[in-house]
Structure formats: structure tokens, C-alpha cells
Design a protein around this motif. Structure first.
Motif, mmCIF file in Angstrom:
data_model
loop_
_atom_site.group_PDB
_atom_site.id
_atom_site.type_symbol
_atom_site.label_atom_id
_atom_site.label_comp_id
_atom_site.label_asym_id
_atom_site.label_seq_id
_atom_site.Cartn_x
_atom_site.Cartn_y
_atom_site.Cartn_z
ATOM 1 N N MET B 10 28.164 29.069 35.830
ATOM 2 C CA MET B 10 27.859 27.657 35.563
ATOM 3 C C MET B 10 29.153 26.903 35.251
ATOM 4 S SD MET B 10 25.221 25.571 35.290
ATOM 5 C CE MET B 10 23.698 26.324 34.797
ATOM 6 N N ALA B 11 30.000 27.497 34.398
ATOM 7 C CA ALA B 11 31.248 26.832 34.015
ATOM 8 C C ALA B 11 32.150 26.661 35.230
ATOM 9 C CB ALA B 11 31.953 27.646 32.934
ATOM 10 N N ALA B 14 30.833 23.902 37.393
ATOM 11 C CA ALA B 14 31.149 22.595 36.821
ATOM 12 C C ALA B 14 32.598 22.235 37.118
ATOM 13 C CB ALA B 14 30.890 22.616 35.317
ATOM 14 N N PHE B 17 32.857 20.883 40.534
ATOM 15 C CA PHE B 17 32.367 19.508 40.598
ATOM 16 C C PHE B 17 33.412 18.533 40.065
ATOM 17 C CE2 PHE B 17 28.012 21.223 41.048
ATOM 18 C CZ PHE B 17 27.593 20.421 42.085
ATOM 19 N N ASP B 41 31.993 20.218 46.089
ATOM 20 C CA ASP B 41 30.633 20.151 45.571
ATOM 21 C C ASP B 41 29.752 21.230 46.188
ATOM 22 O OD1 ASP B 41 31.482 18.122 44.082
ATOM 23 O OD2 ASP B 41 30.044 16.633 44.782
ATOM 24 N N GLY B 44 30.569 24.183 44.139
ATOM 25 C CA GLY B 44 30.022 23.987 42.789
ATOM 26 C C GLY B 44 28.518 24.168 42.780
ATOM 27 N N VAL B 48 26.392 26.867 40.619
ATOM 28 C CA VAL B 48 25.389 26.432 39.642
ATOM 29 C C VAL B 48 24.028 27.032 39.989
ATOM 30 C CG1 VAL B 48 24.120 24.420 38.812
ATOM 31 C CG2 VAL B 48 26.592 24.346 38.941
#
Lengths: 319, 99
Positions: B10-11, B14, B17, B41, B44, B48
Motif C-alpha cells: 500500500m505504501a 501510494a 501515485f 498510476d 500504483g 494498492v
């Protein structure tokens, strides 16, 4: 906890900031884009308030389809393109009286909301307990659907009527066959549409079905199916023709008609309007929702198309 | 272990992004911006979604997250292509990069 609080504060500030930016921008196109982003962040806000139903509806209708309608309107106003031509004024033509009336009405709405908020009883449990008590009679297991389609079905019927009224007015105001040439979207888009649109239809059906027990329902499903129709209209896979009008009219009215028929049909024999027999409640709710979904999808697509498809010849329509 | 992996993905997602957004804000013309945005993106989004799938309570939900990833990736790639195509036809100036 503090991280979440910081996120919420940032989100709230962004929503207010975007609302202000949307109003203050000079270019109408930038304004609409800011409004769409505003809708997305607002949906995130609803999700943070643990209201996924509202978040779904806001992102699908408030941001997505309203954005598409606004962009379509702007293209119409600017003669087919989204960018301001040449040295023409980039801002929408403003009129002092219109602005004044808009400001007055928006101010009144804000005041009414403020009064409603201040007048509401504070620190009381609300109606949640009543809803929870009545859930077994509702026919569904998702409280939001139970409220929208059963306990407060009258409000929902009126919302469907509003959409019907909107499409009737649009068809009265604007008539004719679309004259703009088909936008060349290219082979990449065609391939995407072939894969994604059928899946989007399934996703719409899934949203409708899952609404009985989880966030979802007629408005979200209708918005997804409406978006499929909008993409079909954009790529000219769907070309509204005069011959489609009877079917379209039937589809616009179907949701309202079935809703009202069921409401009246269950009344009598000691029952109130909208008091579904608990044994058949789920069937009736699903029937209403399915018809309302189809109506919403067709209505949103017709609003996007923005005109009644009739052949207009020398100012006199030939039907 | 899975939880740590999920958080790490997740990090990292991010981060991609943020990188894409910086590219969007800093690059000179629409094509460079699209280049930064769609690629960063896309990565990312994948990270995610992977993180969300790891955290999913059951296989069905993980499958739905996987489907969401596939279709959002397809839609964003197509959207990027349409923006680039329109920009090339409308012909905005490709800005010279300052030496």
C-alpha cells in the motif's frame, strides 16, 4: 487515530476548497472538471462517514453522470467542442439577474439546511432503533434498501417521478436528430468497449441484486447501466432514431408505473399503500428495483443525448 | 507477515501515485504529463489492489478486487490513449524542453 483525524480534516478542507474553486474559476470547462473532482472527494467523505450507499450514488450520479451531462451541455453551448474557440470569452456568459436569483435560491437552500440541522433533536439515537425493529418485516436485510424501498418508499417514488419529469421537459425543449458527426474514438476505444461494456452491464445487475443485503440498489445500478448507454451514444453504437421513441417512452415510464401499481395493488384489505405483505416483500421490492433501474438507465442516457429523436422538417415535425 | 506485506505494498503504491502526480504537475506538455500519470498510476493501482486483495477476508472479495484492478487499468489506459489522441489531433504545441 490522529492520522485518521488529520486525513478527515484534510479531506474536509479539500472539499470546501474545491467547492470554492469550482465557483471562482473563470473557464467553464475547468469549472466542470473541478466539480467532478469535488464529487469524487465528497463520495470519499461519505465513505469515511460509513455511508457506502450514499458514496456509491454520489460518485456514480453526482460526479460521473452529472459531469458527463455538464460536459455535454458545454460542448453543445460551444458548438461541438469543449475548448473555447480562438479569442472568444472563456467564461460562461453571466447575467446579473440570473446570478442574483441563483445566489438567492442557493442562500435560501443553505439557510433551510442550517435550520433543519439546528432544529433537529441533538444527542438522541434517531430512527435506527425503529428501523432495526422493523427489519424482519421489510423483506430485505440491508437497512438502507429497507428504508428506501419499503419504509419510506413514497420519497423514492417521488425521486423517480422527478427523473421522469426531467426527461419529459428535455424532450419538449429539444427535438431533432443529432447533427454532430461521430467522434472518432479509434480502435483502442472500440476494443475497450467490446470488453468492458458487457462486464459493466453485469456489474449493474450485480449492484441491483446485492442491494437487498449490502450497499447497492436501483440508483447505483441504473447509473452504471446509464453510463454504458452514454458510452454507446458517444461511440455511435447506439443511434437514437424516431422509431425508438415508443420503446423509449415505455422505458421512461416503466419504473414509475410499476412502483405506483405495486403501491396501489398491495393497498386495500386493511393494508396501507406501500404496506407490502411480508411474505412477498422481497419479490415486490426486487420487481420495483429492477424496473426502476431500467428506467433510470434509459432516462439518464436520454438526458445525455438531450433531444427527442424526431425528423424535423421545415419547422414542422413529421412523425 | 501478510499484514506487513499488505502495508508495504500500500505504501509503495501510494509512493507511485505521488510520483505520478508530481509528474503531472511538473512536466511541460500534455504528452509528458500523460506519460508520467498513466504509467505511475498504473503501477500504483496494481500495488494498492494487491495490498487490498491480501487484506480481503475471503477469496470472493479478493477476486472482485482483482476484477476491479483489471477494469480500472483497462479504463485508465484507454482514457490516457483518448486524451493523447485528442491532443495530437487538436494540435496543442509540444513545448520545447529548456536545455
Amino acid at each position: 487515530m490522529t492520522v485518521l483525524l488529520a486525513f478527515d480534516l484534510l479531506l474536509a478542507a479539500s472539499i470546501v476548497g474545491l467547492a470554492a474553486a469550482t465557483l471562482l474559476m473563470r473557464d467553464a470547462f475547468a469549472m466542470i472538471v473541478a466539480f467532478i473532482v469535488f464529487g469524487m472527494l465528497l463520495a470519499l467523505g461519505w465513505a469515511r462517514l460509513v455511508a457506502p450507499d450514499v458514496a456509491l450514488a454520489e460518485v456514480a450520479i453526482g460526479a460521473g453522470l452529472s459531469g458527463a451531462l455538464l460536459l455535454r451541455t458545454l460542448a453543445h453551448l460551444r458548438g461541438g467542442g469543449l475548448s473555447a474557440q480562438g479569442g472568444a470569452s472563456v467564461s460562461a456568459p453571466t447575467n446579473g439577474a440570473t446570478q442574483g436569483i441563483n445566489a438567492l435560491l442557493a442562500g435560501l437552500a443553505t439557510c433551510a439546511l442550517g435550520l433543519a440541522y439546528l432544529g433537529a433533536p441533538q444527542n438522541v439515537p434517531g430512527l435506527e432503533a425503529h428501523v432495526t425493529d422493523a427489519m424482519p418485516e421489510s423483506g430485505v436485510t440491508h437497512p438502507v434498501t429497507a428504508v428506501l424501498l419499503n419504509f419510506r418508499a413514497y420519497d423514492t417514488l417521488m425521486e423517480v417521478v422527478v427523473l421522469l419529469a426531467a426527461v419529459i421537459v428535455v424532450w419538449q425543449v429539444e427535438r431533432g436528430l443529432a447533427e454532430t458527426p461521430a467522434p472518432a474514438l479509434g480502435t483502442v476505444y472500440q476494443g475497450f468497449a467490446r470488453v468492458a461494456l458487457p462486464v459493466a452491464v453485469i456489474a449493474g445487475g450485480y449492484l441491483l441484486w446485492i442491494g437487498a443485503e449490502a450497499p447497492g440498489g436501483a440508483f447505483q445500478a441504473g447509473a452504471v447501466l446509464g453510463a454504458v448507454a452514454v458510452l454507446g451514444l458517444l461511440s455511435r453504437h447506439v443511434r437514437p432514431a424516431p422509431a425508438h421513441r415508443p420503446l423509449a417512452r415505455g422505458t421512461f415510464v416503466a419504473g414509475t408505473a410499476i412502483f405506483a401499481l405495486v403501491a396501489l395493488g398491495v393497498s386495500g384489505a386493511g393494508r396501507e399503500t406501500f404496506e407490502y405483505p411480508p411474505a412477498h416483500a422481497k419479490t415486490l421490492i426486487l420487481l420495483i428495483e429492477a424496473m426502476v433501474t431500467v428506467s433510470i438507465a434509459a432516462t439518464l442516457a436520454a438526458l445525455f443525448h438531450g433531444r427527442e429523436p424526431v425528423t424535423v422538417a421545415t419547422g414542422k415535425e413529421t412523425t | 507477515m501478510l499484514e506487513i506485506a499488505g502495508t508495504a505494498f500500500m505504501a509503495l503504491g501510494a509512493l507511485f501515485f505521488v510520483a505520478g502526480t508530481i509528474g503531472l504537475l511538473r512536466f511541460p506538455d500534455v504528452f509528458c504529463r500523460l506519460h508520467a500519470l498513466t504509467k505511475a498510476d498504473g503501477m500504483g493501482l496494481a500495488l494498492v489492489c494487491l495490498s487490498a486483495a491480501i487484506g480481503a477476508p475471503d477469496g470472493g472479495e479478493a477476486l472482485r478486487i482483482l476484477l476491479i484492478w483489471v477494469f480500472v487499468a483497462l479504463a485508465s489506459a484507454t482514457g490516457g490513449h483518448l486524451v493523447a489522441r485528442h491532443a495530437r489531433r487538436a494540435g496543442p504545441p509540444v513545448r520545447e524542453v529548456r536545455p
